[in-house]
Design a protein around this motif. Structure first.
Motif, mmCIF file in Angstrom:
data_model
loop_
_atom_site.group_PDB
_atom_site.id
_atom_site.type_symbol
_atom_site.label_atom_id
_atom_site.label_comp_id
_atom_site.label_asym_id
_atom_site.label_seq_id
_atom_site.Cartn_x
_atom_site.Cartn_y
_atom_site.Cartn_z
ATOM 1 N N SER A 47 0.830 -1.210 0.000
ATOM 2 C CA SER A 47 0.000 0.000 0.000
ATOM 3 C C SER A 47 0.860 1.254 0.000
ATOM 4 N N ARG A 48 2.130 1.091 0.300
ATOM 5 C CA ARG A 48 3.084 2.180 0.232
ATOM 6 C C ARG A 48 4.439 1.588 -0.097
ATOM 7 N N PHE A 49 5.356 2.427 -0.544
ATOM 8 C CA PHE A 49 6.654 1.918 -0.974
ATOM 9 C C PHE A 49 7.527 1.541 0.219
ATOM 10 N N ARG A 50 8.178 0.415 0.093
ATOM 11 C CA ARG A 50 9.133 -0.043 1.094
ATOM 12 C C ARG A 50 10.528 -0.038 0.475
ATOM 13 N N LEU A 51 11.536 -0.253 1.292
ATOM 14 C CA LEU A 51 12.907 -0.314 0.800
ATOM 15 C C LEU A 51 13.093 -1.644 0.066
ATOM 16 N N LEU A 52 13.427 -1.576 -1.198
ATOM 17 C CA LEU A 52 13.592 -2.765 -2.033
ATOM 18 C C LEU A 52 15.069 -3.119 -2.160
ATOM 19 N N GLN A 53 15.330 -4.378 -2.440
ATOM 20 C CA GLN A 53 16.716 -4.832 -2.525
ATOM 21 C C GLN A 53 16.860 -5.849 -3.646
ATOM 22 N N ILE A 54 17.858 -5.652 -4.508
ATOM 23 C CA ILE A 54 18.164 -6.636 -5.547
ATOM 24 C C ILE A 54 19.665 -6.924 -5.528
ATOM 25 N N ARG A 55 20.011 -8.128 -5.891
ATOM 26 C CA ARG A 55 21.408 -8.536 -5.934
ATOM 27 C C ARG A 55 21.952 -8.385 -7.354
ATOM 28 N N VAL A 56 23.085 -7.754 -7.467
ATOM 29 C CA VAL A 56 23.701 -7.561 -8.771
ATOM 30 C C VAL A 56 23.980 -8.902 -9.433
ATOM 31 N N ARG A 57 24.376 -9.879 -8.636
ATOM 32 C CA ARG A 57 24.691 -11.200 -9.198
ATOM 33 C C ARG A 57 23.459 -11.831 -9.846
ATOM 34 N N ASP A 58 22.290 -11.634 -9.249
ATOM 35 C CA ASP A 58 21.059 -12.168 -9.844
ATOM 36 C C ASP A 58 20.742 -11.470 -11.167
ATOM 37 N N LEU A 59 20.994 -10.159 -11.226
ATOM 38 C CA LEU A 59 20.772 -9.431 -12.475
ATOM 39 C C LEU A 59 21.671 -9.967 -13.576
ATOM 40 N N ILE A 60 22.911 -10.235 -13.231
ATOM 41 C CA ILE A 60 23.863 -10.743 -14.216
ATOM 42 C C ILE A 60 23.416 -12.099 -14.739
ATOM 43 N N ARG A 61 22.950 -12.958 -13.848
ATOM 44 C CA ARG A 61 22.525 -14.300 -14.261
ATOM 45 C C ARG A 61 21.309 -14.246 -15.169
ATOM 46 N N ARG A 62 20.444 -13.266 -14.955
ATOM 47 C CA ARG A 62 19.227 -13.162 -15.758
ATOM 48 C C ARG A 62 19.450 -12.414 -17.069
#
Length: 322
Positions: A47-62
């Motif tokens: 319902s409101r924005f929270r702090l999001l987190q992504i891993r660079v390694r996952d981006l590279i794999r995808r």
């Protein structure tokens, strides 16, 4: 044969309002990929924005990018995204246009040692990402990450927005603005050679859709692009629906819009409404009839595609004005 999914990683979906898809935004390829990955982390229950987190390694794999791209530019990407904004065009009932600039993020951090990107969308982005009930676009994150060209990414989003219709029409001017090409590839032949055709080939090879297109002209001047969208594995549209060569010039006032599915004005209008809103409409036939009449008057000698989309917009204005 269906394309393989990305290395058994769970599928993630990018969901954004159509207004954001059509917004003017200037981002590099890597910035677009990071933005898409962060949007995919937004939950429909939020319902409101929270702090999001992504891993660079996952981006590279995808993605199609190599590790050096993301790891060496993580700080730079976060700094750029924190300063980035989208330009939204809104047209009022009186025809007056308003251009609004909206910042994407209120926070964007790069944790170098762990290869993490942490970000929170700005509150003004809520209408474009939260509580979406209609007029939104959804696609699998993996496809946008596998594209190498930033223009391919933007064109892919535009086509996914109207995939359910099978066709999408846009003026050449708006197309340039959305892709940030107002001062680049001034010649249409160059725009097609360096932007549209490479994107068509890459999208057809790496994503779940393919497209062909036609060019509408006023005399010798290209005015509109009509894209035909079809899913991977389906037969291509016939040659008569593929791109038109530069030397195939139409007479003034005529278009190349002679093929493709007949658009339904009512379907276009209803697609953006919730079930509750649809149930509240008791004069749908009258709205549609009046909207088509006005659209034909405003767009004499234009294609049915132009008339249909114009009529759908008029239907919405009439309905909201009741």
């Amino acid at each position: 044969m269906p394309r393989q999914k990305s290395l058994q990683l769970p599928e993630k979906r990018v969901v954004k309002a159509n207004r954001m898809v059509r917004a003017k935004v200037k981002l590099t390829k890597l910035e677009q990929q990071v933005l898409a990955a962060l949007i995919a982390e937004v939950s429909k229950e939020d319902s409101r924005f929270r702090l999001l987190q992504i891993r660079v390694r996952d981006l590279i794999r995808r993605s199609s990018s190599n590790s050096e791209d993301f790891f060496s530019r993580g700080k730079e990407i976060c700094r750029s995204l924190l300063d980035a904004s989208i330009e939204i065009q809104v047209e009022g009932n009186d025809g007056e246009r308003t251009y609004s600039g909206v910042n994407l993020f209120s926070r964007c951090d790069y944790v170098e040692g762990k290869g993490l990107i942490k970000a929170r969308f700005a509150q003004d982005m809520e209408p474009f990402l939260l509580g979406l009930e209609g007029r939104f676009t959804m696609y699998l994150l993996q496809f946008i990450l596998q594209l190498d060209r930033r223009y391919s990414m933007r064109i892919y989003e535009l086509l996914k927005m109207r995939e359910w219709l099978g066709t999408f029409e846009i003026s050449v001017q708006e197309f340039r603005e959305i892709l940030g090409l107002e001062n680049k590839y001034d010649s249409f032949s160059h725009l097609r050679k360096f932007v549209i055709e490479p994107s068509r080939k890459e999208i057809g090879k790496k994503t779940d859709i393919q497209f062909t297109y036609r060019v509408e002209r006023d005399g010798r001047t290209p005015t509109n692009l009509r894209f035909y969208v079809h899913e991977e594995g389906r037969d291509k549209f016939p040659d008569s629906a593929s791109q038109v060569d530069d030397d195939q010039i139409e007479k003034p006032g005529e278009t190349t819009d002679t093929t493709g599915p007949k658009l339904d004005v009512r379907d276009i209008f209803l697609k953006g409404l919730s079930q509750e809103q649809i149930g509240s409409i008791n004069n749908l036939d009258e709205l549609e009839e009046e909207a088509i009449r006005r659209a034909r008057k405003e767009n004499p000698n234009r294609s049915w595609t132009v008339i249909a989309y114009t009529a759908a917009k008029i239907m919405e204005d009439l309905w909201r004005g009741q």
